[in-house]
Motif scaffolding. Structure first.
Motif, PDB file in Angstrom:
ATOM      1  N   GLY A 191       0.803  -1.261  -0.053  1.00 44.49           N
ATOM      2  CA  GLY A 191      -0.271   0.083  -0.172  1.00 44.49           C
ATOM      3  C   GLY A 191       0.816   1.187   0.036  1.00 44.49           C
ATOM      4  O   GLY A 191       1.788   1.533   0.991  1.00 44.49           O
ATOM      5  N   ARG A 192       0.757   2.066  -1.211  1.00 44.55           N
ATOM      6  CA  ARG A 192       1.359   3.241  -1.281  1.00 44.55           C
ATOM      7  C   ARG A 192       2.742   3.324  -1.160  1.00 44.55           C
ATOM      8  O   ARG A 192       3.372   4.224  -0.651  1.00 44.55           O
ATOM      9  N   ILE A 193       3.621   2.112  -1.343  1.00 41.20           N
ATOM     10  CA  ILE A 193       5.096   1.953  -1.336  1.00 41.20           C
ATOM     11  C   ILE A 193       5.570   2.559  -2.525  1.00 41.20           C
ATOM     12  O   ILE A 193       5.177   1.765  -3.615  1.00 41.20           O
ATOM     13  N   ARG A 194       6.304   3.750  -2.593  1.00 41.24           N
ATOM     14  CA  ARG A 194       6.584   4.270  -4.055  1.00 41.24           C
ATOM     15  C   ARG A 194       8.160   4.184  -4.202  1.00 41.24           C
ATOM     16  O   ARG A 194       8.530   4.469  -5.468  1.00 41.24           O
ATOM     17  N   ALA A 195       8.930   4.127  -3.235  1.00 41.60           N
ATOM     18  CA  ALA A 195      10.484   4.185  -3.410  1.00 41.60           C
ATOM     19  C   ALA A 195      11.123   3.264  -2.836  1.00 41.60           C
ATOM     20  O   ALA A 195      10.525   2.548  -1.566  1.00 41.60           O
ATOM     21  N   PRO A 196      12.120   2.974  -3.295  1.00 40.05           N
ATOM     22  CA  PRO A 196      12.890   1.769  -2.729  1.00 40.05           C
ATOM     23  C   PRO A 196      13.336   2.086  -1.424  1.00 40.05           C
ATOM     24  O   PRO A 196      13.351   0.944  -0.570  1.00 40.05           O
ATOM     25  N   GLU A 197      13.506   3.238  -0.911  1.00 41.67           N
ATOM     26  CA  GLU A 197      13.770   3.448   0.643  1.00 41.67           C
ATOM     27  C   GLU A 197      12.603   3.186   1.621  1.00 41.67           C
ATOM     28  O   GLU A 197      12.813   2.601   2.820  1.00 41.67           O
ATOM     29  N   GLU A 198      11.347   3.291   0.996  1.00 44.44           N
ATOM     30  CA  GLU A 198      10.079   2.645   1.712  1.00 44.44           C
ATOM     31  C   GLU A 198      10.149   1.237   1.674  1.00 44.44           C
ATOM     32  O   GLU A 198       9.860   0.512   2.863  1.00 44.44           O
ATOM     33  N   ALA A 199      10.436   0.542   0.684  1.00 41.65           N
ATOM     34  CA  ALA A 199      10.579  -0.967   0.854  1.00 41.65           C
ATOM     35  C   ALA A 199      11.516  -1.253   1.694  1.00 41.65           C
ATOM     36  O   ALA A 199      11.380  -2.337   2.633  1.00 41.65           O
ATOM     37  N   ARG A 200      12.671  -0.577   1.702  1.00 34.85           N
ATOM     38  CA  ARG A 200      13.612  -1.088   2.596  1.00 34.85           C
ATOM     39  C   ARG A 200      13.340  -0.843   4.242  1.00 34.85           C
ATOM     40  O   ARG A 200      13.532  -1.639   5.100  1.00 34.85           O
ATOM     41  N   ALA A 201      12.502   0.260   4.385  1.00 37.35           N
ATOM     42  CA  ALA A 201      12.060   0.509   5.785  1.00 37.35           C
ATOM     43  C   ALA A 201      11.124  -0.746   6.057  1.00 37.35           C
ATOM     44  O   ALA A 201      11.113  -0.955   7.301  1.00 37.35           O
ATOM     45  N   ALA A 202      10.232  -1.018   5.364  1.00 36.47           N
ATOM     46  CA  ALA A 202       9.300  -2.178   5.719  1.00 36.47           C
ATOM     47  C   ALA A 202      10.094  -3.323   5.703  1.00 36.47           C
ATOM     48  O   ALA A 202       9.810  -4.047   6.862  1.00 36.47           O
ATOM     49  N   PHE A 203      11.346  -3.860   5.066  1.00 36.32           N
ATOM     50  CA  PHE A 203      11.860  -5.021   5.454  1.00 36.32           C
ATOM     51  C   PHE A 203      12.706  -4.682   6.815  1.00 36.32           C
ATOM     52  O   PHE A 203      12.921  -5.735   7.446  1.00 36.32           O
TER      53      PHE A 203
END
Ligand SMILES: CC(=O)N[C@H](C=O)[C@@H](O)[C@H](O)[C@H](O)COP(=O)(O)O
Length: 237
Positions: A191-203
């Motif tokens: 949901g609303r993940i737009r940038a690789p940094e946000e994906a990294r934060a999720a991991f």
């Protein structure tokens, strides 16, 4: 359902990027031909799975990529009132028949349109279809509920879409972190993940996998972000 069936499907997407290939009514890319091409492009670039909607798209995506598909059937667009993501067993059956390896469904305690309940739906999917169920939730309470109902994994998909207010801009990484702490189930950030940094934060907070849709597969919305921000076509020279 056998534990290794769950393990195989969940293991295939672990630590990876799942790309959601969906096009709603009004999107010129709607339909299996374009969704399969989107999925192929994602596969070439390293996606470990695809989230797709409706039997035709699921079958086309599966045939084009061979990647595990998280299948859903939607009865309304994102943010519709009530339960609209794979609300019934018939919906789940249709997505598994089309080749989905995992069924995602609304995992909240809200009433379902057929009067059914989540625990029964999950048990039927396990017993009759033999695939794991991902519960799309909007809160920690819903995550706990879906866990009690027998879900195999949780996803933050519905955060921001079930309340009266506007949908926020940012992904809900805090909910992902809270869900990781709340139950032993694997948690997918969606949901609303737009940038690789946000994906990294999720991991970083313990996500099992990350699903990205709009930012990768919806050129209409990506264009709209630019035109809205720039004020085009009214921009002064
Ligand atoms: C709330 C809802 O119905 N979400 C839907 C679920 O399948 C899709 O419309 C989203 O595109 C998907 O969750 C991926 O999210 P995003 O497109 O923000 O990366």
């Amino acid at each position: 359902m056998k534990g290794d069936t769950v393990g195989t499907a969940l293991g295939a997407i672990e630590s990876g990027l799942v790309v959601s290939c969906q096009a709603a009514e009004g999107n010129p890319l709607r339909g299996p031909r374009f969704m399969a091409a989107m999925a192929q492009a994602a596969a070439v670039a390293g996606a470990t799975g695809i989230r797709a909607e409706g039997a035709d798209d699921i079958a086309a995506v599966r045939a084009a990529t061979g990647l595990p598909v998280i299948g859903i059937r939607k009865t309304g667009p994102a943010g519709s009132d009530g339960v609209y993501i794979t609300p019934t067993y018939a919906d789940a059956e249709s997505v598994v028949a089309a080749g989905a390896a995992i069924v995602a469904t609304d995992g909240t305690a809200r009433p379902r349109p057929d009067g059914g309940d989540l625990a029964t739906l999950i048990a039927q999917v396990h017993d009759r279809l033999g695939v794991p169920v991902m519960a799309d939730v909007d809160s920690v309470e819903a995550g706990r509920y879906a866990h009690e109902c027998g879900a195999d994994l949780l996803a933050s998909t519905l955060s921001g879409y079930t309340g009266p207010g506007p949908v926020p801009d940012e992904p809900d990484i805090e909910l992902v972190a809270a869900l990781v702490r709340a139950t032993p189930l694997p948690v997918v950030a969606e949901g609303r993940i737009r940038a690789p940094e946000e994906a990294r934060a999720a991991f970083a907070v313990g996500a099992h996998a990350v699903v990205v849709g709009t930012a990768i597969t919806n050129p209409m919305e990506i264009t709209r972000r630019f035109t809205t921000a720039l004020g085009t076509p009214r921009r002064e020279k």
